[in-house]
Design a protein around this motif. Sequence first.
Motif, PDB file in Angstrom:
ATOM      1  N   ASP A  21       6.146  72.159 -63.417  1.00 37.53           N
ATOM      2  CA  ASP A  21       6.614  71.451 -62.226  1.00 37.53           C
ATOM      3  C   ASP A  21       8.074  71.825 -61.973  1.00 37.53           C
TER       4      ASP A  21
ATOM      5  N   ASN B  56      -2.305  62.219 -58.173  1.00 37.01           N
ATOM      6  CA  ASN B  56      -1.983  61.397 -57.009  1.00 37.01           C
ATOM      7  C   ASN B  56      -2.852  61.805 -55.826  1.00 37.01           C
TER       8      ASN B  56
ATOM      9  N   GLU C 191       2.329  64.447 -52.529  1.00 36.12           N
ATOM     10  CA  GLU C 191       3.214  65.293 -51.715  1.00 36.12           C
ATOM     11  C   GLU C 191       2.527  66.590 -51.302  1.00 36.12           C
TER      12      GLU C 191
ATOM     13  N   HIS D 185      -4.330  68.461 -57.701  1.00 33.49           N
ATOM     14  CA  HIS D 185      -3.617  68.880 -58.917  1.00 33.49           C
ATOM     15  C   HIS D 185      -3.526  67.710 -59.882  1.00 33.49           C
TER      16      HIS D 185
ATOM     17  N   HIS E 262      -1.023  66.228 -63.016  1.00 29.20           N
ATOM     18  CA  HIS E 262       0.250  66.308 -63.718  1.00 29.20           C
ATOM     19  C   HIS E 262      -0.046  66.075 -65.195  1.00 29.20           C
TER      20      HIS E 262
HETATM   21  P1  AMP Z   1       2.349  65.034 -55.960  1.00 27.07           P
HETATM   22  O1  AMP Z   1       3.259  63.938 -55.518  1.00 27.07           O
HETATM   23  O2  AMP Z   1       1.355  64.567 -56.978  1.00 27.07           O
HETATM   24  O3  AMP Z   1       1.718  65.753 -54.800  1.00 27.07           O
HETATM   25  O4  AMP Z   1       3.280  66.050 -56.751  1.00 27.07           O
HETATM   26  C1  AMP Z   1       3.609  67.333 -56.311  1.00 27.07           C
HETATM   27  C2  AMP Z   1       4.457  67.960 -57.380  1.00 27.07           C
HETATM   28  O5  AMP Z   1       4.617  69.329 -57.079  1.00 27.07           O
HETATM   29  C3  AMP Z   1       5.859  67.357 -57.520  1.00 27.07           C
HETATM   30  O6  AMP Z   1       6.024  66.873 -58.855  1.00 27.07           O
HETATM   31  C4  AMP Z   1       6.793  68.545 -57.221  1.00 27.07           C
HETATM   32  O7  AMP Z   1       7.950  68.552 -58.034  1.00 27.07           O
HETATM   33  C5  AMP Z   1       5.890  69.726 -57.507  1.00 27.07           C
HETATM   34  N1  AMP Z   1       6.213  70.953 -56.778  1.00 27.07           N
HETATM   35  C6  AMP Z   1       6.439  71.095 -55.450  1.00 27.07           C
HETATM   36  N2  AMP Z   1       6.675  72.376 -55.142  1.00 27.07           N
HETATM   37  C7  AMP Z   1       6.603  73.075 -56.304  1.00 27.07           C
HETATM   38  C8  AMP Z   1       6.754  74.453 -56.646  1.00 27.07           C
HETATM   39  N3  AMP Z   1       7.032  75.386 -55.731  1.00 27.07           N
HETATM   40  N4  AMP Z   1       6.609  74.811 -57.936  1.00 27.07           N
HETATM   41  C9  AMP Z   1       6.325  73.890 -58.886  1.00 27.07           C
HETATM   42  N5  AMP Z   1       6.161  72.571 -58.625  1.00 27.07           N
HETATM   43  C10 AMP Z   1       6.301  72.170 -57.349  1.00 27.07           C
END
Ligand code: AMP
Length: 113
Positions: free
Chosen positions: A32, A90, A98, A103, A105
């Motif tokens: 991440d 999420n 986001e 995905h 975590h």
């Molecule tokens: P979510 O809120 O579960 O959608 O989490 C999305 C995650 O993706 C967040 O923890 C971000 O820090 C991570 N993220 C976003 N862009 C990137 C990227 N280019 N490379 C690695 N992680 C990312």
Amino acid sequence: MYDNNNVFAKIIKGEISCEKVYEDDDVLFFKDINPKAKIHILGIPKVKCVDLVDFISNYDEKTISNFFKTTNNVIKKLELNKGGYRVVSNSGINGRQEVPHFHIHILGGEILD
Ligand code: AMP
């Protein structure tokens, strides 16, 4: 509706780089970019799916079991099972998702809040 231009779709296509932990034809595990723990890995299947329910409802058992078996392998490879870990996925507005590509975590390496 799946957005073909979401960040993780671009990572799968190689348009955006990432720090890979494990990759094969079907899955990708990478660090991440904004880690919330000492170890914070994201795991994604390479098929087009928005969240957990989309993935499990719309893909075959081999694809689904391969993703979760690889999750198991990554956790063991990083030895997170020794001290413990957290797996979170999420979804949507309420889940504060986001990136609209399914995905998980994987968090660990320390005692989590
Ligand atoms: P979510 O809120 O579960 O959608 O989490 C999305 C995650 O993706 C967040 O923890 C971000 O820090 C991570 N993220 C976003 N862009 C990137 C990227 N280019 N490379 C690695 N992680 C990312």
